[in-house]
Scaffold this motif. Structure first.
Motif, PDB file in Angstrom:
ATOM      1  N   VAL A 256      -0.835  16.281  -0.220  1.00 15.16           N
ATOM      2  CA  VAL A 256      -2.144  16.592   0.358  1.00 15.16           C
ATOM      3  C   VAL A 256      -2.283  15.781   1.629  1.00 15.16           C
ATOM      4  CG1 VAL A 256      -4.637  16.267   0.134  1.00 15.16           C
ATOM      5  CG2 VAL A 256      -3.339  17.213  -1.770  1.00 15.16           C
TER       6      VAL A 256
ATOM      7  N   GLN B  69      -4.785   3.345  -5.051  1.00 18.60           N
ATOM      8  CA  GLN B  69      -6.241   3.425  -4.841  1.00 18.60           C
ATOM      9  C   GLN B  69      -6.810   4.831  -4.721  1.00 18.60           C
ATOM     10  OE1 GLN B  69      -4.027   2.639  -2.519  1.00 18.60           O
ATOM     11  NE2 GLN B  69      -4.643   3.234  -0.458  1.00 18.60           N
ATOM     12  N   LYS B  70      -5.996   5.860  -4.914  1.00 16.72           N
ATOM     13  CA  LYS B  70      -6.555   7.204  -4.812  1.00 16.72           C
ATOM     14  C   LYS B  70      -6.636   7.791  -6.232  1.00 16.72           C
ATOM     15  CE  LYS B  70      -5.282   7.076  -0.003  1.00 16.72           C
ATOM     16  NZ  LYS B  70      -4.750   7.686   1.195  1.00 16.72           N
TER      17      LYS B  70
ATOM     18  N   ASP C 229       5.188  12.814  -0.332  1.00 19.28           N
ATOM     19  CA  ASP C 229       4.141  11.800  -0.186  1.00 19.28           C
ATOM     20  C   ASP C 229       2.930  12.284  -0.974  1.00 19.28           C
ATOM     21  OD1 ASP C 229       1.950  10.288   0.530  1.00 19.28           O
ATOM     22  OD2 ASP C 229       2.306  10.401   2.693  1.00 19.28           O
TER      23      ASP C 229
ATOM     24  N   SER D 132       0.847  -1.191   0.000  1.00 15.29           N
ATOM     25  CA  SER D 132       0.000   0.000   0.000  1.00 15.29           C
ATOM     26  C   SER D 132       0.883   1.242   0.000  1.00 15.29           C
ATOM     27  CB  SER D 132      -0.941  -0.021   1.206  1.00 15.29           C
ATOM     28  OG  SER D 132      -0.243   0.341   2.369  1.00 15.29           O
ATOM     29  N   GLY D 133       0.263   2.391   0.136  1.00 13.48           N
ATOM     30  CA  GLY D 133       1.022   3.637   0.166  1.00 13.48           C
ATOM     31  C   GLY D 133       2.035   3.671   1.299  1.00 13.48           C
ATOM     32  N   THR D 134       1.696   3.006   2.379  1.00 12.45           N
ATOM     33  CA  THR D 134       2.618   2.984   3.521  1.00 12.45           C
ATOM     34  C   THR D 134       3.925   2.288   3.151  1.00 12.45           C
ATOM     35  OG1 THR D 134       0.714   3.022   4.988  1.00 12.45           O
ATOM     36  CG2 THR D 134       2.791   2.302   5.951  1.00 12.45           C
TER      37      THR D 134
ATOM     38  N   ARG E  10       3.169   9.807  10.587  1.00 17.84           N
ATOM     39  CA  ARG E  10       3.595   8.453  10.223  1.00 17.84           C
ATOM     40  C   ARG E  10       4.986   8.481   9.597  1.00 17.84           C
ATOM     41  NH1 ARG E  10      -0.447   4.413   7.129  1.00 17.84           N
ATOM     42  NH2 ARG E  10      -1.374   4.608   9.184  1.00 17.84           N
TER      43      ARG E  10
ATOM     44  N   VAL F 149       0.345  10.347  -1.877  1.00 24.56           N
ATOM     45  CA  VAL F 149      -0.668   9.276  -1.894  1.00 24.56           C
ATOM     46  C   VAL F 149      -2.078   9.827  -2.120  1.00 24.56           C
ATOM     47  CG1 VAL F 149      -1.649   7.266  -0.739  1.00 24.56           C
ATOM     48  CG2 VAL F 149       0.776   7.746  -0.495  1.00 24.56           C
ATOM     49  N   CYS F 150      -2.362  11.009  -1.613  1.00 22.42           N
ATOM     50  CA  CYS F 150      -3.714  11.554  -1.832  1.00 22.42           C
ATOM     51  C   CYS F 150      -3.696  12.674  -2.878  1.00 22.42           C
ATOM     52  CB  CYS F 150      -4.289  12.075  -0.521  1.00 22.42           C
ATOM     53  SG  CYS F 150      -6.081  12.204  -0.553  1.00 22.42           S
TER      54      CYS F 150
ATOM     55  N   ALA G 178       0.137   5.538  -4.009  1.00 22.72           N
ATOM     56  CA  ALA G 178      -0.488   4.226  -3.973  1.00 22.72           C
ATOM     57  C   ALA G 178      -1.515   4.171  -5.085  1.00 22.72           C
ATOM     58  CB  ALA G 178      -1.158   4.002  -2.616  1.00 22.72           C
TER      59      ALA G 178
ATOM     60  N   MET H 229       6.003   4.786   1.299  1.00 20.09           N
ATOM     61  CA  MET H 229       6.672   5.681   2.246  1.00 20.09           C
ATOM     62  C   MET H 229       7.897   4.977   2.838  1.00 20.09           C
ATOM     63  SD  MET H 229       3.233   6.978   4.258  1.00 20.09           S
ATOM     64  CE  MET H 229       3.993   8.106   5.422  1.00 20.09           C
TER      65      MET H 229
ATOM     66  N   PHE I 218      -0.483  11.749   8.284  1.00 19.95           N
ATOM     67  CA  PHE I 218       0.486  10.991   7.494  1.00 19.95           C
ATOM     68  C   PHE I 218       1.891  11.569   7.613  1.00 19.95           C
ATOM     69  CE2 PHE I 218      -3.490   9.461   5.622  1.00 19.95           C
ATOM     70  CZ  PHE I 218      -3.285   8.094   5.817  1.00 19.95           C
TER      71      PHE I 218
ATOM     72  N   THR J 111       4.042  16.042   2.888  1.00 20.11           N
ATOM     73  CA  THR J 111       2.826  15.373   2.438  1.00 20.11           C
ATOM     74  C   THR J 111       2.126  16.318   1.467  1.00 20.11           C
ATOM     75  OG1 THR J 111       2.676  14.480   4.680  1.00 20.11           O
ATOM     76  CG2 THR J 111       0.771  14.158   3.250  1.00 20.11           C
TER      77      THR J 111
ATOM     78  N   THR K 260      -4.306  13.927   3.975  1.00 15.94           N
ATOM     79  CA  THR K 260      -5.633  13.325   3.899  1.00 15.94           C
ATOM     80  C   THR K 260      -6.415  13.506   5.189  1.00 15.94           C
ATOM     81  OG1 THR K 260      -4.315  11.717   2.741  1.00 15.94           O
ATOM     82  CG2 THR K 260      -6.647  11.236   2.921  1.00 15.94           C
TER      83      THR K 260
END
Ligand SMILES: *Cc1c(COP(=O)(O)O)cnc(C)c1O
Length: 390
Positions: free
Chosen positions: A138, A190-191, A165, A63-65, A93, A167-168, A188, A68, A90, A136, A140
């Motif tokens: 965006v 899925q966005k 990052d 996943s996106g994690t 994280r 991801v979003c 990732a 990262m 995030f 980051t 999230t």
């Protein structure tokens, strides 16, 4: 499950049927010539989507994690310094991961809904000795869009690697990796990239690859190590079979389809569409008398809305919105999460989705006792949608 339900959360999002069909197709060998060709095209397309002709793309199951963690594991060695531009959940994280990999972490923080001033980040950079800056694109958890171009350019000026990052954000928010000099863009599937969850994606620029090559210590994770994946990515792009760990064949096929659609739309057109839909949503929220979590237009994301509940309304609203056929997300920022909700507007989102979502929120609010003039929010959103100035 109601298959006509509209999934308007900040990932996973609504996906194009052609992308979903690739997931349901017969699984071929990961070394079949036709799959090698598909994977090779996906890698080339990822470079184009990130506007990063000089970057090395990585597509790995996870996943996106994981994306990262791959950036951190490969670029940071114990004792090195990292500057985290912190806009929320995030970024926290990312800081935790950097610490786990032995970095000395300094953070420039902003209050929830705000982005740190570029000047404050520059002052921190000037103190020196940072190996990487992370930001980051965006956040999230807050719907905050960071001033990424200025931050990346500031890092470059100080000889500090920048890790963004996305991801979003990737494929939804404007980003020009090579032109801005961003060293790593990670995301990732899925966005806004438009593929069901399961892929970690990175484009790693030449300075970051050189920093990885000149490490003094081995990467502490085998699965995350560029050393394992680089020969695989190079082989797929060159049309040769190779193996380290089995790629998620169907997800890679779906990625190739989605990235093809993104590029057919055109990245600038896609960024503009996301901005236009976001403006229509903002008009709708404002007509409902709802306040957004980002404090100003310049730090408001175009890929999601983070909106405070009005007085007397709480998270039970989300159940009422779902009864109206639309799925929204609750809050995520630890300090505020009971006070706001989130609406993802990424990937295939279009005018019909905006109107359906704003209308569903209006009806759910009315059911919760927060009455506004019927149709006012839909009318406000529609007015923006009809304006041609994308
Ligand atoms: C969703 C998200 C992540 C985490 O991605 P997962 O796929 O859930 O691991 C990381 N960063 C940002 C900005 C995100 O929006």
């Amino acid at each position: 499950m109601n298959e006509r339900e509209l999934l308007m959360i900040p990932g996973p999002v609504e996906f194009d049927p052609e992308v979903l069909r690739a997931l349901g197709a017969k699984t071929v060998s990961h070394v079949a010539p036709e799959f090698i060709a598909t994977f090779g095209r996906a890698l080339k397309r990822l470079r184009e989507v990130c506007l990063a002709p000089s970057a090395q793309p990585f597509v790995v199951a996870g996943s996106g994690t994981l994306a990262m963690e791959m950036a951190v594991a490969n670029l940071v060695e114990p004792g090195e310094r990292a500057l985290v531009v912190n806009t929320g959940y995030f970024s926290d994280r990312m800081a935790m991961m950097l610490e786990r990999y032995g970095a000395e972490v300094v953070q420039v923080r902003a209050a929830p809904g705000e982005a740190p001033e570029v000047g404050a980040v520059e002052a921190a950079l000037a103190e020196g000795r940072f190996k990487v800056l992370t930001v980051t694109h965006v956040d999230t958890s807050t719907g905050v869009l960071a001033p990424v171009e200025a931050l990346v350019r500031a890092a470059g000026k100080h000889g500090v690697l920048s890790v963004v990052d996305g991801v979003c954000a990737t494929a939804g928010e404007s980003f020009h990796q090579d032109a801005w000099g961003a060293d790593v863009y990670l995301t990732a599937s899925q966005k806004a990239v438009g593929v069901p969850p399961g892929l970690a994606l990175l484009t790693v620029g030449p300075r970051a690859m050189a920093a990885w090559r000149t490490r003094r210590t081995p990467v502490r994770s085998v699965y995350a190590d560029f050393a394992e994946w680089l020969p695989i990515m190079e082989a797929y792009e060159a049309g040769r079979p190779s193996y380290f760990a089995t790629p998620p064949v169907n997800l890679v096929c779906a990625l190739e389809v989605s990235l093809g659609q993104l590029l057919a739309e055109g990245m600038e057109a896609r960024f503009a569409r996301h901005r236009h839909m976001a403006r229509a949503f903002r008009a709708g929220w404002s007509a409902l008398g709802l306040k957004m979590l980002p404090v100003s237009a310049s730090v408001t994301a175009n890929t999601l809305s983070a909106v405070y509940y009005p007085d007397g309304v709480d998270a039970a609203l989300l159940g009422r919105v779902r009864e109206q056929g639309v799925v929204l997300a609750g809050g995520l920022h630890p300090e505020l999460k009971a006070r706001y909700f989130r609406v993802g507007h990424m990937n295939v989102v279009g005018p019909g989705d905006v109107l359906a979502t704003v209308g569903a929120v209006e009806r759910a609010l009315a059911a919760a006792g927060h009455r506004t003039e019927p149709g006012a929010a839909v009318r406000a959103a529609q007015a923006v949608l009809l304006a041609s100035d994308m």
